[in-house]
Design a protein around this motif. Structure first.
Motif, short mmCIF file in Angstrom:
data_model
loop_
_atom_site.label_atom_id
_atom_site.label_comp_id
_atom_site.label_asym_id
_atom_site.label_seq_id
_atom_site.Cartn_x
_atom_site.Cartn_y
_atom_site.Cartn_z
N SER A 177 -7.70 -1.07 -5.97
CA SER A 177 -8.66 0.16 -5.82
C SER A 177 -8.30 1.25 -4.89
N PHE A 178 -8.24 0.38 -3.51
CA PHE A 178 -7.88 1.11 -2.48
C PHE A 178 -6.92 1.90 -2.42
N SER A 179 -5.53 1.18 -2.57
CA SER A 179 -4.28 1.78 -2.48
C SER A 179 -3.97 2.96 -3.60
N VAL B 215 -4.16 8.86 -5.17
CA VAL B 215 -4.68 9.62 -6.12
C VAL B 215 -5.45 10.68 -5.57
N SER B 216 -6.50 10.28 -4.83
CA SER B 216 -7.65 11.23 -4.19
C SER B 216 -7.21 12.40 -3.30
N ILE B 217 -6.17 11.79 -2.21
CA ILE B 217 -5.75 12.67 -1.23
C ILE B 217 -4.83 13.61 -1.75
N TYR C 197 0.97 -1.31 0.05
CA TYR C 197 0.06 0.03 -0.09
C TYR C 197 0.85 1.18 0.12
N LEU C 198 1.82 1.14 0.70
CA LEU C 198 2.74 2.31 0.82
C LEU C 198 3.38 2.70 -0.34
N ASN C 199 3.98 1.67 -1.10
CA ASN C 199 4.44 1.95 -2.39
C ASN C 199 3.62 2.29 -3.57
N VAL C 200 2.23 1.76 -3.32
CA VAL C 200 1.47 2.31 -4.39
C VAL C 200 0.81 3.69 -4.23
N THR D 206 -2.08 -10.46 -5.49
CA THR D 206 -2.43 -11.74 -5.99
C THR D 206 -3.66 -11.60 -6.28
N ILE D 207 -4.10 -12.51 -7.56
CA ILE D 207 -5.28 -12.18 -8.26
C ILE D 207 -6.50 -12.46 -7.48
N ASN D 208 -6.45 -13.06 -6.50
CA ASN D 208 -7.62 -13.15 -5.30
C ASN D 208 -7.97 -11.93 -4.53
N VAL D 209 -7.11 -11.04 -4.61
CA VAL D 209 -7.40 -9.94 -3.64
C VAL D 209 -6.88 -8.56 -4.91
N ARG D 210 -6.64 -8.77 -6.04
CA ARG D 210 -6.06 -7.77 -6.68
C ARG D 210 -7.09 -6.47 -6.97
N ASN D 211 -8.18 -6.54 -7.19
CA ASN D 211 -9.42 -5.54 -7.79
C ASN D 211 -9.15 -4.76 -6.11
N THR D 212 -9.63 -5.52 -5.19
CA THR D 212 -9.73 -4.85 -3.85
C THR D 212 -8.63 -3.80 -3.61
N HIS D 213 -7.28 -4.47 -3.52
CA HIS D 213 -6.09 -3.55 -3.12
C HIS D 213 -5.72 -2.62 -3.75
#
Length: 274
Positions: free
Chosen positions: A222-224, A229-231, A90-93, A213-220
């Motif tokens: 979009s959040f990270s 971007v938004s902040i 998350y920090l890297n993204v 990984t593919i099982n959590v990619r969309n979630t993580h």
């Protein structure tokens, strides 16, 4: 972003990721043309965008999702393959997306305010300058993507090169263009910062998707990405106003240097395997 990352082959991800970003700037170029032709009726642009959005949604719904991702034993950034990797990723993204957004918004949006005040030009000229810069993104991004895929250039090296070039080439050019009192020279300086920033931004879709990984990619993703971007976009006008009003162009370029450094930091400590 995640769909394209999972559909295309490993050796084409930089190119297709660059097309995603280029498509965004193609939309920006169309908006600039509309604004240039009818600056007093810009609401029409939103109507056009809404229609395009509906067509895109229909097209996306027709795509199949039959591809099954075969995750390699080592993710591209293998340092973060542990159970507590999410925070580090998350920090890297967040760092990378903050750099991406801040420098883009500063050069493409906040500089509009600077050139109107400094060079006393009209809005149509501003729209023309923005159109040129958007077209540079549309043309140059896929070229960098093709070259990077063709020669298998590590994306960490690409992003670091972009960050360093922005600080060492783009910022001095921007300061020189500002003091030149010539709008054409300042525009060339904007172009140089845009080119160096493109080098940094091109690999970011692959970088961001590779962390998860593919099982959590969309979630993580979009959040990270959304957090970074938004902040950053929310505080960009306030930061730029404060530093430009108090330190002139040196305040603006100082902020660009800070966020370019943040982009460089987002790549430190990770090992690029592919």
């Amino acid at each position: 972003m995640t769909y394209i990352f999972e559909i295309v082959g490993q050796n084409r991800r930089l190119f297709y990721g660059s097309l995603l970003i280029a498509a965004t700037h193609f939309g920006g170029a169309v908006a600039c043309i509309c604004a240039y032709l009818s600056s007093n009726k810009f609401q029409h642009i939103f109507m056009l965008a809404g229609l395009i959005g509906l067509l895109s949604l229909k097209g996306r719904a027709m795509l199949t999702e039959t591809y099954v991702q075969k995750e390699s034993k080592n993710m591209i950034f293998s340092k973060y393959n542990s159970s507590n990797s999410t925070v580090c990723s998350y920090l890297n993204v967040i760092a990378a997306s903050s750099c991406l957004i801040f420098i883009f918004f500063t050069i493409m949006i906040y500089c509009n305010k600077i050139i109107i005040q400094k060079f006393a030009i009209d809005m149509q000229t501003v729209f023309f300058i923005n159109l040129v810069l958007h077209l540079v993104w549309v043309i140059f991004l896929p070229i960098v993507g093709i070259i990077s895929d063709r020669y298998s250039i590590p994306i960490v090296r690409i992003m670091r090169t972009g960050s360093i070039a922005t600080i060492c080439i783009g910022i001095p050019a921007l300061i020189f263009g500002y003091h030149s009192e010539n709008i054409k020279i300042f525009m060339i300086a904007q172009l140089l910062v845009t080119l160096t920033h493109i080098i940094f931004c091109m690999p970011t879709p692959k970088m961001i998707c590779s962390f998860f990984t593919i099982n959590v990619r969309n979630t993580h993703v979009s959040f990270s990405y959304g957090i970074g971007v938004s902040i950053t976009a929310a505080f960009m006008p306030i930061l730029n106003d404060f530093f430009y009003n108090n330190f002139s162009i040196y305040g603006t370029t100082g902020l660009i240097a800070v966020f370019a450094t943040l982009g460089f930091v987002s790549t430190i400590g990770i090992r690029d395997n592919g």
